[in-house]
Design a protein around this motif. Structure first.
Motif, short mmCIF file in Angstrom:
data_model
loop_
_atom_site.label_atom_id
_atom_site.label_comp_id
_atom_site.label_asym_id
_atom_site.label_seq_id
_atom_site.Cartn_x
_atom_site.Cartn_y
_atom_site.Cartn_z
N LYS A 100 -93.18 -32.87 -41.34
CA LYS A 100 -92.43 -33.67 -39.85
C LYS A 100 -91.30 -33.83 -40.95
CE LYS A 100 -95.36 -34.28 -36.92
NZ LYS A 100 -95.37 -33.47 -36.24
N ILE A 101 -91.19 -34.86 -42.11
CA ILE A 101 -90.73 -35.54 -42.38
C ILE A 101 -89.11 -34.29 -42.84
CG2 ILE A 101 -89.43 -37.06 -45.04
CD1 ILE A 101 -91.88 -37.97 -44.22
N GLN A 102 -89.96 -33.39 -43.23
CA GLN A 102 -89.06 -32.02 -44.18
C GLN A 102 -88.15 -31.39 -42.59
OE1 GLN A 102 -91.80 -30.43 -46.47
NE2 GLN A 102 -90.62 -30.25 -48.50
N THR A 103 -88.87 -31.18 -41.55
CA THR A 103 -88.30 -30.83 -40.98
C THR A 103 -87.42 -31.54 -39.89
OG1 THR A 103 -90.31 -29.84 -39.86
CG2 THR A 103 -88.82 -29.47 -38.27
N TYR A 104 -87.40 -32.80 -40.29
CA TYR A 104 -85.98 -33.60 -39.51
C TYR A 104 -84.72 -33.49 -40.75
CZ TYR A 104 -83.78 -37.71 -38.21
OH TYR A 104 -83.10 -38.77 -37.72
N LEU A 147 -80.56 -33.54 -40.59
CA LEU A 147 -79.34 -34.30 -41.11
C LEU A 147 -78.45 -32.86 -41.76
CD1 LEU A 147 -81.78 -36.88 -42.15
CD2 LEU A 147 -79.98 -36.97 -40.91
N ASP A 148 -78.67 -31.50 -41.17
CA ASP A 148 -78.73 -29.85 -42.06
C ASP A 148 -79.06 -29.97 -43.83
OD1 ASP A 148 -78.07 -27.98 -42.12
OD2 ASP A 148 -75.89 -27.86 -42.70
N HIS A 149 -80.65 -31.03 -44.15
CA HIS A 149 -80.27 -30.91 -45.71
C HIS A 149 -82.04 -30.99 -46.42
CE1 HIS A 149 -79.92 -32.77 -49.43
NE2 HIS A 149 -81.51 -33.48 -49.15
N ASP A 150 -81.88 -30.05 -47.21
CA ASP A 150 -83.41 -29.39 -47.76
C ASP A 150 -83.79 -30.53 -48.49
OD1 ASP A 150 -83.49 -26.73 -46.42
OD2 ASP A 150 -81.95 -26.13 -47.51
N LEU A 151 -84.89 -30.85 -47.90
CA LEU A 151 -85.83 -32.07 -48.78
C LEU A 151 -87.03 -30.81 -49.31
CD1 LEU A 151 -85.48 -35.01 -48.91
CD2 LEU A 151 -87.03 -35.22 -46.99
N ALA A 155 -89.95 -35.51 -49.98
CA ALA A 155 -90.45 -35.90 -48.90
C ALA A 155 -91.90 -36.63 -49.37
CB ALA A 155 -90.62 -35.12 -48.43
N ASP A 156 -92.23 -36.09 -50.10
CA ASP A 156 -93.73 -36.92 -50.67
C ASP A 156 -93.22 -38.91 -50.84
OD1 ASP A 156 -96.84 -37.91 -51.34
OD2 ASP A 156 -96.42 -36.53 -52.89
N PHE A 157 -92.15 -38.64 -51.45
CA PHE A 157 -91.59 -39.97 -52.58
C PHE A 157 -91.16 -40.81 -50.73
CE2 PHE A 157 -87.99 -42.62 -53.80
CZ PHE A 157 -88.87 -43.76 -54.99
N LEU A 158 -90.92 -40.09 -50.35
CA LEU A 158 -89.98 -41.04 -48.64
C LEU A 158 -90.98 -41.29 -48.04
CD1 LEU A 158 -87.61 -42.25 -47.59
CD2 LEU A 158 -87.52 -39.54 -46.92
N LEU A 159 -92.00 -40.50 -47.82
CA LEU A 159 -93.64 -40.89 -46.83
C LEU A 159 -94.02 -42.53 -47.47
CD1 LEU A 159 -95.05 -40.74 -45.09
CD2 LEU A 159 -96.82 -38.66 -46.28
N ASP A 160 -94.30 -41.81 -49.08
CA ASP A 160 -94.59 -43.51 -49.23
C ASP A 160 -94.03 -44.41 -49.68
OD1 ASP A 160 -97.05 -41.70 -50.44
OD2 ASP A 160 -96.00 -41.88 -52.61
N PHE A 161 -92.18 -44.68 -49.35
CA PHE A 161 -91.88 -45.87 -49.17
C PHE A 161 -91.99 -46.05 -48.07
CE2 PHE A 161 -88.06 -47.54 -47.72
CZ PHE A 161 -87.54 -48.51 -48.18
#
Length: 84
Positions: A17-21, A26-30, A35-41
């Motif tokens: 879901k984070i990657q899709t968002y 944001l037209d950015h490949d994550l 994405a895992d790091f961002l989820l943990d944050f």
């Protein structure tokens, strides 16, 4: 509060879901790692706010239910004679 833990399946869904968002909004490949790091944050830094709001919501529902139960008990209360 204990650290928020997700199952492997839940974490995969959330990372997706984070990657899709990021891609759609944001037209950015994550990448998966990012994405895992961002989820943990977000889990560590923001998760407690959502958790606490969930507790407040649950408490509100419980209070409403208890009020209904109290009303039902009052309705079945038997009158007692007045004693002097």
């Amino acid at each position: 509060m204990a650290e928020i833990k997700f199952s492997i399946e839940e974490k995969e869904i959330l990372i997706g879901k984070i990657q899709t968002y990021f891609q759609n909004e944001l037209d950015h490949d994550l990448g998966q790692f990012d994405a895992d790091f961002l989820l943990d944050f977000f889990s560590k830094e923001v998760g407690s706010f959502f958790y606490n709001q969930g507790l407040r919501d649950a408490q509100s529902v419980l209070e409403d239910r208890l009020e209904t139960i109290n009303d039902a008990i009052y309705e079945i209360e038997k009158p007692t004679p007045f004693v002097r």
